[in-house]
Design an enzyme around this catalytic site. Sequence first.
Site, PDB file in Angstrom:
ATOM      1  NE  ARG A 163     129.057  32.152  30.803  1.00 32.01           N
ATOM      2  CZ  ARG A 163     127.867  31.619  30.538  1.00 32.01           C
ATOM      3  NH1 ARG A 163     126.767  32.268  30.895  1.00 32.01           N
ATOM      4  NH2 ARG A 163     127.772  30.443  29.956  1.00 32.01           N
ATOM      5  CB  SER A 237     132.515  29.237  26.716  1.00 32.50           C
ATOM      6  OG  SER A 237     131.458  28.336  26.585  1.00 32.50           O
ATOM      7  CD  GLU A 332     132.619  32.300  29.787  1.00 36.93           C
ATOM      8  OE1 GLU A 332     133.035  31.400  30.538  1.00 36.93           O
ATOM      9  OE2 GLU A 332     131.640  32.159  29.036  1.00 36.93           O
TER      10      GLU A 332
HETATM   11  N1  EPU Z   1     127.891  25.616  17.504  1.00 39.30           N
HETATM   12  C1  EPU Z   1     128.530  25.305  16.331  1.00 39.30           C
HETATM   13  N2  EPU Z   1     129.808  24.788  16.396  1.00 39.30           N
HETATM   14  C2  EPU Z   1     130.421  24.575  17.571  1.00 39.30           C
HETATM   15  C3  EPU Z   1     129.759  24.899  18.768  1.00 39.30           C
HETATM   16  C4  EPU Z   1     128.485  25.425  18.718  1.00 39.30           C
HETATM   17  O1  EPU Z   1     127.999  25.477  15.240  1.00 39.30           O
HETATM   18  O2  EPU Z   1     131.560  24.081  17.542  1.00 39.30           O
HETATM   19  C5  EPU Z   1     126.509  26.130  17.448  1.00 39.30           C
HETATM   20  C6  EPU Z   1     125.527  25.053  17.912  1.00 39.30           C
HETATM   21  O3  EPU Z   1     125.144  24.232  16.873  1.00 39.30           O
HETATM   22  C7  EPU Z   1     124.370  25.873  18.404  1.00 39.30           C
HETATM   23  C8  EPU Z   1     125.045  27.119  18.974  1.00 39.30           C
HETATM   24  O4  EPU Z   1     126.334  27.170  18.387  1.00 39.30           O
HETATM   25  O5  EPU Z   1     123.545  26.282  17.338  1.00 39.30           O
HETATM   26  C9  EPU Z   1     125.126  27.135  20.480  1.00 39.30           C
HETATM   27  O6  EPU Z   1     125.917  26.043  20.933  1.00 39.30           O
HETATM   28  P1  EPU Z   1     125.784  25.388  22.399  1.00 39.30           P
HETATM   29  O7  EPU Z   1     124.361  25.071  22.683  1.00 39.30           O
HETATM   30  O8  EPU Z   1     126.794  24.297  22.494  1.00 39.30           O
HETATM   31  O9  EPU Z   1     126.127  26.535  23.426  1.00 39.30           O
HETATM   32  P2  EPU Z   1     127.188  27.737  23.358  1.00 39.30           P
HETATM   33  O10 EPU Z   1     126.460  28.968  23.024  1.00 39.30           O
HETATM   34  O11 EPU Z   1     128.348  27.368  22.517  1.00 39.30           O
HETATM   35  C10 EPU Z   1     126.787  28.442  25.845  1.00 39.30           C
HETATM   36  C11 EPU Z   1     127.601  28.761  27.061  1.00 39.30           C
HETATM   37  C12 EPU Z   1     128.078  27.484  27.736  1.00 39.30           C
HETATM   38  C13 EPU Z   1     126.848  26.676  28.129  1.00 39.30           C
HETATM   39  C14 EPU Z   1     126.017  26.393  26.869  1.00 39.30           C
HETATM   40  C15 EPU Z   1     124.721  25.696  27.186  1.00 39.30           C
HETATM   41  C16 EPU Z   1     128.675  30.908  26.607  1.00 39.30           C
HETATM   42  C17 EPU Z   1     129.932  31.611  26.262  1.00 39.30           C
HETATM   43  N3  EPU Z   1     128.747  29.570  26.678  1.00 39.30           N
HETATM   44  O12 EPU Z   1     127.629  27.797  24.909  1.00 39.30           O
HETATM   45  O13 EPU Z   1     128.759  27.854  28.920  1.00 39.30           O
HETATM   46  O14 EPU Z   1     127.221  25.455  28.754  1.00 39.30           O
HETATM   47  O15 EPU Z   1     125.678  27.639  26.215  1.00 39.30           O
HETATM   48  O16 EPU Z   1     123.847  26.594  27.803  1.00 39.30           O
HETATM   49  O17 EPU Z   1     127.657  31.559  26.841  1.00 39.30           O
HETATM   50  C18 EPU Z   1     130.928  28.374  29.761  1.00 39.30           C
HETATM   51  O18 EPU Z   1     130.522  29.525  29.927  1.00 39.30           O
HETATM   52  O19 EPU Z   1     132.113  28.026  30.061  1.00 39.30           O
HETATM   53  C19 EPU Z   1     130.048  27.377  29.153  1.00 39.30           C
HETATM   54  C20 EPU Z   1     130.448  26.136  28.845  1.00 39.30           C
END
Ligand code: EPU
Length: 336
Positions: A163, A237, A332
Amino acid sequence: MIEKNVCLKPYNTFGLGAQAKLMARVDSVSNLQEILADNSLHNEPRFILGGGSNILLTKDIDALVIKNEISGIELINETEDSFFVKSGAGIPWHELVMHCITNGYAGIENLSLIPGNVGAAPMQNIGAYGVELKDVFHVLEAVELATGNVRSFSASECEFGYRESVFKRKLKDEFVISSVTLRLNKQANLNTSYGAIDQELERLGISSPTIKDVSQAVIGIRQSKLPDPKVLGNSGSFFKNPVVQTVIYEELKTKYPEIPGYPAGENTKLAAGWLIEQCGWKGKVVGNTGSHGKQALVLVNYGNATGVEIFNLSEQIMKSVYDTFGVQLEREVNVY
Ligand code: EPU
């Protein structure tokens, strides 16, 4: 034409009603150069606005807002294995993704439904479901605000990180990205390793997916977790996933055995959504704002929030994650 006192509510995905002192919409590089060269505007500070999907406006913008509406998608070159597709920076990112899928240009199907415009994609090296913009990036063109000169940036010159890019750091506010050229594949090399995609494809009963199927799966996953900014203001995010030394992660794991962690070079990337949820914020409503009930990492505007209210909530969340886990979250979203 220069518009005065423009309400920016329709132009930022949080739906915040800050005002721009002046606004110029530009639809070509020459049009942008004219605005930059206009002597009557020389004393105005400038503020570049794309799709408004990664900005938290906490105050009015006492400046000339340049709204990038440069359009056009063009196949500019083709080799044995690649398509080179050039897009104007003002095209909505998802429109470019759909154009590529319709034409069989593979490589950005995992990046379906990301809000924002093409010009913002390299700014923060957008990423989702195991793919980042840098994986398909070829070159971009940008106009220097100080001179109006056009300059090309290769991938290495963009200094992409998680990012991150040179446009958020060293060259912040110095260039307006006017076009982005991607190198896409003729032969799809699908990346469905991100668990949820495989599960979604299985649910849809698809065993040998096409790029269109992967795109549909990603759209399904995103729609199930992430609020639609047209319905509920948000900016995806709000925080980055923090990267910590692996020893720190191991220590946290002894105390919290469930804590997710993903290798990031020799360090470990933590899930900010998980940390925030553990601190009790998920689904919590605070005044006109809150952390989304299906994805704690997304802060939302329930209708009448101000940017300051959302900023204050983010401060509280950062403090409680730090107090509980000793981990410092970083935003972010760009705060203005
Ligand atoms: N999780 C929780 N609680 C929550 C949300 C997530 O426990 O409320 C846990 C999930 O269970 C999982 C882990 O966190 O184990 C990762 O969650 P998720 O796969 O939803 O992805 P993320 O890391 O929260 C990132 C990106 C997103 C992107 C997704 C999918 C960042 C800051 N965010 O989110 O990007 O869509 O992966 O690849 O890196 C964005 O940048 O605006 C964005 C939406």
